[in-house]
Enzyme design. Structure first.
Site, PDB file in Angstrom:
ATOM      1  N   HIS A 162      43.238  35.587  42.166  1.00 27.45           N
ATOM      2  CA  HIS A 162      42.596  36.383  43.215  1.00 27.45           C
ATOM      3  C   HIS A 162      43.464  37.607  43.441  1.00 27.45           C
ATOM      4  CE1 HIS A 162      40.274  37.489  46.679  1.00 27.45           C
ATOM      5  NE2 HIS A 162      41.343  37.476  47.445  1.00 27.45           N
ATOM      6  N   CYS A 179      37.101  41.062  42.867  1.00 31.99           N
ATOM      7  CA  CYS A 179      38.244  41.406  43.711  1.00 31.99           C
ATOM      8  C   CYS A 179      39.274  42.252  42.955  1.00 31.99           C
ATOM      9  CB  CYS A 179      38.892  40.155  44.294  1.00 31.99           C
ATOM     10  SG  CYS A 179      39.445  38.954  43.055  1.00 31.99           S
TER      11      CYS A 179
END
Length: 160
Positions: A16, A109
Site C-alpha cells: 500500500h 494508491c
C-alpha cells in the site's frame, strides 16, 4: 521523513502506498474493505468493466501502517524530478476528502502518490502484475504450441 516522501507499506500480498505530508500524517487513496465495497463498485455489462471509487484520506502514518512494516521509497527520483513541497501541498489541499475513480491497474494508491510527488501517475506494482500475467499467458501459449506441434508430428507418423 520529508514532505512528499512516498511511503511503501508492506501488506503481505501487496504494497500500500501513502505520501508523507508532515506532522506524522500521510495522504492516501483507499477503497472500502469487505462487503460494503460492492456499493463503491459498479459493473458495466456493455464494456464488461468494473469501476470503483476511492476516497482520499489524511491519517497518521501509524494508523495507516496498522502495525505493518513501512519504508520511504522514492523509487522514481532517478527518472523524474520531485515537485516542490508547495505544489504537492496545494494538490493535497485540493484533493483531501475527495472521492475519485479507483482502478487497481490504472489508478491505484501507487499511481496516486507518484502523481502527487512527480506529477506523473505510475505504478510499478501494477506494471509488474501485468508483465507476470502476460508472461504466464505467453508461457501457456508456448506449451500449447509445443503440444500441437508434437501431436501433429505424431499424427503425421501414424498416417504414413
Amino acid at each position: 521523513m520529508e514532505i512528499g516522501d512516498m511511503i511503501e507499506i508492506n501488506r503481505g500480498a501487496y504494497k500500500h502506498w501513502a505520501l508523507y505530508i508532515g506532522n506524522g500524517d500521510v495522504i492516501q487513496l483507499v477503497t472500502p474493505d469487505g462487503p460494503s465495497r460492492v456499493s463503491f463498485c459498479s459493473f458495466s455489462s456493455s464494456s464488461g468493466s468494473v469501476s470503483c471509487k476511492g476516497t482520499i484520506t489524511i491519517e497518521t502514518l501509524q494508523d495507516v501502517a496498522a502495525g505493518n512494516t513501512y519504508k520511504i521509497n522514492n523509487y522514481l527520483d532517478d527518472e523524474y524530478k520531485p515537485r516542490r513541497t508547495d505544489v504537492i501541498m496545494g494538490e493535497v489541499d485540493k484533493m483531501r476528502g475527495s472521492t475519485i475513480k479507483y482502478d487497481l491497474l490504472g489508478q491505484n494508491c501507487e499511481h496516486f502518490v507518484t502523481f502527487l510527488r512527480y506529477g506523473k501517475s505510475e505504478s510499478k506494482q501494477a506494471d509488474d502484475f501485468m508483465k507476470d500475467l502476460l508472461g504466464s499467458q505467453l508461457g501457456l501459449i508456448g506449451v500449447l504450441a509445443a503440444v500441437a506441434v508434437s501431436t501433429a508430428a505424431a499424427a503425421s507418423k501414424l498416417s504414413k
